[in-house]
Design an enzyme around this catalytic site. Sequence first.
Site, PDB file in Angstrom:
ATOM      1  N   LYS A   1       1.682  -6.008   8.872  1.00 44.12           N
ATOM      2  CA  LYS A   1       1.094  -5.883   7.537  1.00 44.12           C
ATOM      3  C   LYS A   1      -0.275  -6.544   7.414  1.00 44.12           C
ATOM      4  CE  LYS A   1       5.459  -5.378   5.055  1.00 44.12           C
ATOM      5  NZ  LYS A   1       6.321  -5.881   3.966  1.00 44.12           N
TER       6      LYS A   1
ATOM      7  N   ASP B   1       4.495  -3.736  -2.081  1.00 42.53           N
ATOM      8  CA  ASP B   1       5.522  -4.783  -2.050  1.00 42.53           C
ATOM      9  C   ASP B   1       5.474  -5.626  -3.327  1.00 42.53           C
ATOM     10  OD1 ASP B   1       6.678  -4.199   0.409  1.00 42.53           O
ATOM     11  OD2 ASP B   1       5.290  -5.475   1.522  1.00 42.53           O
TER      12      ASP B   1
END
Length: 297
Positions: free
Chosen positions: A74, A110
């Site tokens: 990420k 997220d």
Amino acid sequence: MAKDSYLVGLIGAGIGPSLSPALHQREADRQGLRHLYRLLDLDVLGRAPEAVGDLVRAARDLGYDGLNITHPCKQLVIGHLDALDPRAEALGAVNTVVFDDGRAVGHNTDVTGFAASFARGLPDAPLERVVQLGAGGAGAAVAHAVLTLGAGRVTVVDALPARAAGLAESLVRHFGPGRAAAATVARLPALLGDADGRGGLVHATPTGMAAHPGLPLPAGLLHPGLWVAEVVYRPLRTELLRVAHARGCAVLPGGGMAVFQAADAFRLFTGREPDAHRMLADFEELVGAERSGSAVG
């Protein structure tokens, strides 16, 4: 003219059990779309996390519409993108890449995914003092989410103290002085004691995943005055959640975050509005089928 066919994928390590393909494809079927979702598993491909840039370039060249990005890529993926959405830039973490006119643009769903799950699953949880384990890509997102939800202070603990300090500094720049701090693992007993009745624990490390079983902290540090929120969702009921529930804590599994972030990613990929409640039902059915050993397409 709107498209009716999409090719997307997921880059990460050990992602074979991921439910993302089924969640995306079921929602696409309901909307009359052809939505092919492929897994680009670093373990299966025999590639290091640093190969994420090569995989992003290959996906763009092959005509993918977008990619989801998960552990451990990420943050690594950022250097291989052409642009970042403001939220992803603030976080320093990307979990969704959209290919737009040849450009790879990074987003982070997220944050919104965790916030929606928390508001749904722990609506009355106190947020005065929050302790967070993990300062990686997922950790950056959930810390932003918790502070956006109104947390008074988030204390970040990580096995790498410099990483915890870096995230805390970023949070302070974004949310203001006093809203975040970094601490060492040795301070966990005092921090969780201070949070008793005033907050809880957010777990954002890989510990508890199928490939990384176990507890991320001593069980004796958990007590009924804390809530415990998990980011890991495979398995849905991690050892941390089992122990926390047994010790009287309110708990939040990671499944809700997985579903809501998938819904937000689906919107970015397709421009269509997903039905998150139907996707939650899909998730529960898929998890239930796994437990019973039956196959659900």
